[in-house]
Enzyme design. Structure first.
Site, PDB file in Angstrom:
ATOM      1  N   LYS A  38       1.079  -1.110  -0.032  1.00 49.30           N
ATOM      2  CA  LYS A  38      -0.090   0.048   0.233  1.00 49.30           C
ATOM      3  C   LYS A  38       0.833   1.260  -0.085  1.00 49.30           C
ATOM      4  CE  LYS A  38      -0.343  -0.055   5.143  1.00 49.30           C
ATOM      5  NZ  LYS A  38      -1.130  -0.219   6.167  1.00 49.30           N
ATOM      6  N   TYR A 265      13.906  31.180   2.884  1.00 50.54           N
ATOM      7  CA  TYR A 265      12.330  32.096   3.121  1.00 50.54           C
ATOM      8  C   TYR A 265      12.615  32.345   4.829  1.00 50.54           C
ATOM      9  CZ  TYR A 265      10.129  30.661  -1.034  1.00 50.54           C
ATOM     10  OH  TYR A 265       9.973  30.724  -2.295  1.00 50.54           O
TER      11      TYR A 265
END
Length: 372
Positions: A38, A265
């Site tokens: 999965k 940033y």
């Protein structure tokens, strides 16, 4: 297309095969592997992983959704494919068309499947104590009703252990309670005349810590890929498991940052002295956790380099002041080996304050998966 031009995942398929053999050695001969593929095989690449294991004789897999099962079928994966989660009625056609085994998440869902009128192959989820999905173990009357529904071909039952990774007395006692609850359901079903169904209970830690209680299948997940959920777990197992995945990127620029300057940033990194900064072509859109900003390390040319500044969507910065030979085009290793050093997924998870399952399963689709 050059597959190692920006950022990529390298998969060591020999390590995958090695891990498979390790688990086969640990498990009883009559307990089959049902690897969890999965979430794109925990970020490794579901199609490549399943094909490799299928070639090694593995013929049962579990996925999270019908859509994941459909993708594997279209890629040529045969054998049993168990959908562990809920499937919406609008996708019931896929269950039949692609021969998927659906989990019965509770009695109400069983009745929804029954009302459809077609024949579905199912495994019945049994809630033995995790209280997530499955019919409660003590509701034997409801479980028997599910087995007797004419539109449900029940070929298996399963449950899931929720604290099998823990070593405390309380955690071990709770796990044993779950095992006993599951065994009770099996015995009651047999007593009521139901014999022809498979049983499975254990995921990775169920196998690693309770291998003496194996049933018909072992749903091994993260450990199959040579990864443990947390770094401290590595010492808990006797198996010689090898990491399958490495995460790498390129150095795209090396620049000077002078004392007192800030970078990135929010000007989140401030240079306390003259520094050399390398920019890597990988970021949080690729799955690198943003909370590794100013935290954690990468490897470059066999040496550790600290992560500095905020992780960007597509790029990140590291301090290579102590690695003067770094140049654009060099390889940066976020998970894996460089020289004599190694960063494991467990290390990245520890720095990011999470578990390695989340780290690898979030690795983005734009990362090329390259089999080595």
């Amino acid at each position: 297309m050059y597959r190692k031009g920006r950022a990529w995942i390298e998969l060591n398929l020999d390590h995958l095969k090695h891990n498979m053999k390790q688990f086969r050695r640990l498990l009883p001969w009559d307990c089959a592997l049902m690897p969890a593929v999965k979430a794109n095989a925990y970020g490794h690449g579901a199609m490549l992983v399943a094909k490799t294991l299928q070639e090694q004789g593995v013929n049962a897999f579990c996925v999270a959704s019908a859509s994941e099962g459909v993708q594997l079928r279209r890629a040529g994966i045969t054998g049993e494919l168990l959908v562990l989660g809920y499937t919406h009625p609008a996708q019931f056609d896929d269950l039949i068309a692609y021969d998927l085994i659906q989990t019965v998440v509770d009695g109400n869902y069983a009745r929804e499947l029954q009302r459809d009128g077609r024949k579905f192959t199912v495994h019945v989820g049994i809630d033995t104590g995790m209280h997530r999905i499955g019919e409660r173990w003590e509701n034997m009357e409801e479980i028997l009703k599910i087995f007797r529904m004419p539109c449900l071909n029940v070929t298996g039952i399963y449950s899931h252990l929720c604290v099998s990774d823990g070593q405390s007395q309380q955690e071990r006692a709770y796990t044993m309670e779950q095992i006993h609850h599951f065994e009770y359901v099996i015995e009651e079903l047999h007593r009521q005349g139901f014999q022809d169904f498979k049983c499975h209970l254990q995921g990775s830690y169920g196998v690693l810590n309770y291998s003496q209680y194996c049933f018909d299948y072992a749903r091994i997940g993260i450990a199959f890929y040579g990864i443990y959920s947390e770094k401290n777990d590595i010492t808990n197992a006797d198996l010689d498991l090898k990491p399958v995945l490495s995460l790498k990127s390129k150095v795209v620029s090396v620049r000077n940052l002078y004392q007192g300057e800030a970078a990135g940033y929010g000007l989140a990194y401030n240079a306390d002295q003259n520094r050399r900064i390398a920019v890597l072509s990988i970021g949080y859109a690729d799955g690198v956790p943003r909370n590794l900003s100013n935290c954690g390390y990468i490897l470059c040319n066999g040496k550790m380099a600290p992560i500095v500044g905020r992780i960007c969507m597509d790029q990140m910065m590291v301090d290579v002041t102590t690695i003067p030979q770094v140049k654009p085009g060099d390889e940066a290793v976020l998970i894996g080996k460089s020289g004599g050093l190694e960063i494991r997924a467990e290390d990245m998870a520890q720095w990011a304050g999470t578990i390695s399952n989340e780290i690898v399963s979030r690795l983005g689709e734009r990362l090329e998966r390259v089999a080595e």
